[in-house]
Structures are given as C-alpha cells and as structure tokens.
Design a protein around this motif. Structure first.
Motif, short mmCIF file in Angstrom:
data_model
loop_
_atom_site.label_atom_id
_atom_site.label_comp_id
_atom_site.label_asym_id
_atom_site.label_seq_id
_atom_site.Cartn_x
_atom_site.Cartn_y
_atom_site.Cartn_z
N ARG A 30 0.85 -1.19 0.00
CA ARG A 30 0.00 0.00 0.00
C ARG A 30 0.88 1.24 0.00
NH1 ARG A 30 0.61 0.70 5.40
NH2 ARG A 30 0.85 -1.24 6.54
N PRO A 31 0.37 2.31 -0.58
CA PRO A 31 1.19 3.52 -0.65
C PRO A 31 1.71 3.92 0.73
CG PRO A 31 -0.82 3.78 -1.92
CD PRO A 31 -0.95 2.48 -1.18
N GLY A 32 2.97 4.21 0.81
CA GLY A 32 3.58 4.61 2.07
C GLY A 32 3.85 3.45 3.02
N ARG A 91 20.36 5.95 1.13
CA ARG A 91 20.37 7.33 0.65
C ARG A 91 19.43 7.49 -0.54
NH1 ARG A 91 22.88 11.22 -2.98
NH2 ARG A 91 23.48 9.48 -4.33
N LEU A 92 19.50 6.54 -1.48
CA LEU A 92 18.66 6.62 -2.68
C LEU A 92 17.18 6.51 -2.31
CD1 LEU A 92 18.47 6.63 -5.80
CD2 LEU A 92 18.81 4.14 -5.75
N THR A 93 16.87 5.60 -1.39
CA THR A 93 15.48 5.42 -0.95
C THR A 93 14.96 6.73 -0.34
OG1 THR A 93 15.90 3.08 -0.53
CG2 THR A 93 13.97 4.04 0.55
N ALA A 94 15.77 7.33 0.53
CA ALA A 94 15.36 8.58 1.18
C ALA A 94 15.17 9.69 0.14
CB ALA A 94 16.40 8.99 2.23
N ALA A 95 16.08 9.75 -0.83
CA ALA A 95 15.99 10.81 -1.85
C ALA A 95 14.72 10.64 -2.68
CB ALA A 95 17.23 10.77 -2.75
N ARG A 115 11.92 9.18 -1.63
CA ARG A 115 10.78 9.52 -0.77
C ARG A 115 10.62 11.03 -0.61
NH1 ARG A 115 11.90 4.83 3.69
NH2 ARG A 115 11.01 3.12 2.48
N GLU A 116 11.77 11.73 -0.53
CA GLU A 116 11.71 13.20 -0.47
C GLU A 116 11.01 13.77 -1.68
OE1 GLU A 116 15.69 14.78 -0.18
OE2 GLU A 116 15.96 13.73 1.75
N ARG A 117 11.11 13.05 -2.78
CA ARG A 117 10.45 13.49 -4.01
C ARG A 117 9.01 13.02 -4.08
NH1 ARG A 117 15.73 13.51 -4.58
NH2 ARG A 117 16.71 14.78 -6.18
N GLY A 118 8.52 12.48 -2.99
CA GLY A 118 7.12 12.07 -2.93
C GLY A 118 6.84 10.73 -3.58
N ASP A 136 23.87 7.45 -9.06
CA ASP A 136 22.53 7.64 -8.51
C ASP A 136 22.13 9.11 -8.56
OD1 ASP A 136 22.42 4.95 -8.14
OD2 ASP A 136 22.95 5.01 -6.01
N ASP A 137 23.11 10.00 -8.42
CA ASP A 137 22.80 11.44 -8.56
C ASP A 137 22.40 11.77 -9.99
OD1 ASP A 137 23.09 12.07 -5.90
OD2 ASP A 137 25.18 12.71 -6.08
N VAL A 138 23.06 11.13 -10.95
CA VAL A 138 22.66 11.33 -12.35
C VAL A 138 21.23 10.84 -12.56
CG1 VAL A 138 23.11 10.63 -14.76
CG2 VAL A 138 25.03 11.22 -13.24
N PHE A 139 20.92 9.68 -11.99
CA PHE A 139 19.56 9.14 -12.09
C PHE A 139 18.54 10.09 -11.44
CE2 PHE A 139 16.52 6.81 -9.28
CZ PHE A 139 15.55 6.55 -10.25
N LEU A 140 18.85 10.59 -10.25
CA LEU A 140 17.90 11.47 -9.55
C LEU A 140 17.69 12.77 -10.33
CD1 LEU A 140 19.13 10.86 -5.89
CD2 LEU A 140 16.89 10.21 -6.81
N ALA A 141 18.78 13.29 -10.90
CA ALA A 141 18.65 14.53 -11.68
C ALA A 141 17.80 14.28 -12.92
CB ALA A 141 20.05 15.05 -12.07
N ALA A 142 18.00 13.11 -13.55
CA ALA A 142 17.19 12.78 -14.74
C ALA A 142 15.73 12.64 -14.35
CB ALA A 142 17.71 11.48 -15.36
N LEU A 143 15.49 12.01 -13.21
CA LEU A 143 14.11 11.83 -12.74
C LEU A 143 13.46 13.19 -12.47
CD1 LEU A 143 12.00 9.70 -11.77
CD2 LEU A 143 12.99 9.95 -9.48
N ASP A 144 14.20 14.08 -11.82
CA ASP A 144 13.67 15.43 -11.55
C ASP A 144 13.34 16.14 -12.85
OD1 ASP A 144 13.92 15.06 -8.84
OD2 ASP A 144 15.85 16.10 -8.68
#
Ligand SMILES: *Cc1c(COP(=O)(O)O)cnc(C)c1O
Length: 369
Positions: free
Chosen positions: A138-140, A292-296, A298-301, A352-360
């Motif tokens: 379930r979500p969350g 760290r990736l999981t938290a990042a 989640r921070e993005r909702g 992972d930062d490249v991935f997060l930036a691409a996702l953003d």
C-alpha cells in the motif's frame, strides 16, 4: 522448421540497452546502466590475479566437479561438500533443478511478480507454472511481498518445485523468519523448496532469515546463491546450490551441462571467497547508498518501500514505460516492467545522482505523480 510449441510460445530474447550504444545514439559522453543489479565496483584485485594465473591453463578442460570451489563453499557454510553443487550462474542451476525434478505434467510454483526466469524455465521443462500473486503493498507502506499462505495452498501433489525469491526480485521485499518457517512446515515433503537468495549479502534486517541456517534439518529445502551480484562476478557466470539432502545436489549434478563452470569461473570464485572481508565492506557501501537513494526518492514524494537488496522498486504502474523511456532519453538505463514498475539498481553515489537529476528533469517536464 518448427520448435516445440512450448518453445515457440516463449518470447524472443530482447537484449537490454547497452550504455555505450545509447550514449552514441543520444549524443552524450556517457550513459549509465542501473538495469541488471550488478555491483558498480570493478572486480576484486584477487580475482583479477586469479584470472590472469588461470588464463595460462585454458587449453585444458576445467574440473567438471569444481572440487576446489565446492570444498571452499562447503567450508564457508559449514556443510558437507556433497550438499553443494555449482553451476554456470544460478539461472542455469534453476534450469537444472527443473530438469532434475519436473516430469511433463508436474508443476513449479512461485510468486508473481518475481524473477523472470521462473516462468520461462517451467515452460522449457514442460512443467506447469503456478504463479501466486504477491500480496499487494500500500502507498507509504510495505511493497508487494510474498503471500506465503496462498503459496502453501497452491501446492498440490503435482508440485515438485517451489521457488521463494528472498529478497524478491524486482520488489526488493523480503519474507521474515516466522512466516517462512510456517511455510516450510506446511510444504509436503515431496516438494522441494528452493530459497533463491541471489541478494542475501545485502540483507540488513536481522529478522530476514539466512536460508542456509533455516534449511538445516529440512531435507526438502535448498538454497540458491550466486557470485554475480555482491561478489562482483556477473560476467564470469558462477552460482551454487546448497541442499540439506545431498540427493538434491546429486540430482542437479546429474543434469549439469558438462564443463559449463569454466576454469576461469572456478578460479575467480575461489579468489572471491578468500576476499570476503572486502566483499562485506563493498556490500555495506551499497547498503548505505541504498538507504540514501530510498530517502531521496521519498523526499520526491515517490512511494518506495524498504529494499533488502541492491535495487529499489518504483511502483509507477501505467507510467512505467513512459518514465523508463524518458530516463533513457536522459542517458539512464533502468529495468521497466510494463504496467507495474521500474527496478533501479543501486549504483555509485555519482550514478545515482545522475539518475535522480534525470528523474527530476522528467517530472518537471511532465508533472504526473
Ligand atoms: C541475478 C539473479 C540470479 C542469479 O543469476 P546468475 O545466473 O547467477 O547471474 C538468480 N536469482 C535471482 C532472483 C536474480 O535476480
């Protein structure tokens, strides 16, 4: 020429995107691949040395019984060598298990969604694939995970094999000790339970049992592990099965494709086992980066469950294909499961930062979820 109907019905092999080809196609210096759950570290120094030394002997066949490696594994896990069998990657052992235990008309049970190889190998063996849906998350909250009660109920007297992928690929979720023990108690003795622990080395929850400990005293349980993930040998192809009942290992050995664990693979795996401290340190780094990736995310909702493996699961449903394509257009290769979600391997912090930036960037371009 027509192949067997079961084989005709199999999907044709689709190779994953190669980062160098993708980079060239979209005109960037470098694309990153977070699609296949390898570790990002280069091979261990002792492995490179062992490979160089073994290279000079490769005019000879390898030891078909992989005696040195089998003994090293038996010592490592405190079992008898007769309980251990190696294979050309754990996937080959899965296939050998089906060949060894499944006559036509019998069945193989496993959760779904789980490791993609299970339904394919069942079909090739002429066995029925009994796919038991994961308990929806379930979500969350927790993500989709094994429904062990439903799996126990799905086993009948045709079921020769059950795969329990723990942690599960691709959801990253794991079953806990109490649930798994109850399940093993419920499985009939003529059904072999294979605990696929390809990601065991990344497990940090003490309540997720070590299959080899759980196996002791249970003759219908075996544990599958691999050198491809934590041990960094994906390109070398070597995995192993540890079985409580030596007859299980013997049966797999009888279906073993002769010499399929190469001399290089055996030498590399022995050297890797001797470098376990280094491997553990690498796994700890992967786990820290996973958190760290999981938290990042989640921070993005995003709804990301705790993973016990070296990947995270994004349950983006209908957006899966579009999101994976948009990431690829931004030089990031992930593993989409259309209509369900995207599996993202934990890479280096830089990757992972490249991935997060691409996702953003994708989400800013098309704010959907
Ligand atoms: C990667 C993986 C394997 C191991 O594959 P190899 O053939 O050893 O490379 C086995 N099971 C699961 C669930 C996996 O994800």
């Amino acid at each position: 020429m027509s192949a067997r109907p079961a084989v005709q019905a199999l999907p044709a092999y689709r190779p994953g995107r190669n980062p160098a080809d993708l980079a060239r196609e979209i005109g960037v210096d470098r694309a990153i691949k977070l699609a296949s759950n390898e570790v990002a570290f280069p091979p261990l120094p002792a492995v490179v040395q062992a490979l160089a030394a073994a290279a000079g002997e490769t005019n000879r066949y390898p030891d078909n019984g992989a005696v040195v490696l089998t003994r090293a594994l038996a010592d490592r896990y405190d079992v008898d060598p007769a309980q251990v069998v190696t294979g050309c990657g754990a996937v080959t052992i899965c296939q050998e298990l089906a060949q060894a235990f499944n006559d036509p008309g019998t069945s193989i049970a496993f959760a779904w969604r789980s490791f993609e190889m299970y339904p394919l190998l069942a079909r090739v063996a002429g066995a029925r694939a009994v796919q038991v849906p994961l308990t929806p998350g379930r979500p969350g909250g927790p993500a989709d995970t094994h429904d062990l009660e439903a799996m126990a109920a799905a086993i009948d007297d045709t079921t020769r094999l059950v795969f329990v992928c723990n942690p599960n690929n691709p959801t990253g979720t794991a079953v806990r000790r109490a649930g798994l023990e109850k399940f093993l108690d419920a499985v009939p003795e003529q059904t072999l339970v294979v605990l696929d622990e390809a990601y065991r080395e990344f497990v940090t929850d003490p309540d997720v049992p070590d299959g080899i400990e759980l196996m002791r005293g249970r003759p219908n349980v075996a544990v599958l592990r691999t050198f491809s993930k934590a041990w960094g040998l994906a390109g070398i192809r070597v995995g192993y099965l540890v079985a409580e009942d030596p007859a299980v290992a013997e049966a797999v050995g009888k279906t073993h494709m002769p010499f399929s664990v190469s001399m290089l693979a055996q030498a590399a795996a022995v050297a890797a086992l001797a470098s376990e401290d280094e491997v553990r340190a690498r796994c700890a780094a992967v786990v820290a980066e996973r958190d760290r990736l999981t938290a990042a995310l989640r921070e993005r909702g995003m709804d990301v469950a705790d993973s016990q493996a070296n990947f995270v699961w994004l349950p983006v449903g209908e957006q899966t294909a579009a999101l994976a394509a948009a990431l690829e257009a931004r030089a990031v290769i992930t593993r989409p499961f259309a209509g369900e979600g995207i599996r993202v391997t934990v890479g280096t912090p830089e990757e992972d930062d490249v991935f997060l930036a691409a996702l953003d960037d994708v989400r800013a371009a098309a704010p959907a979820s």
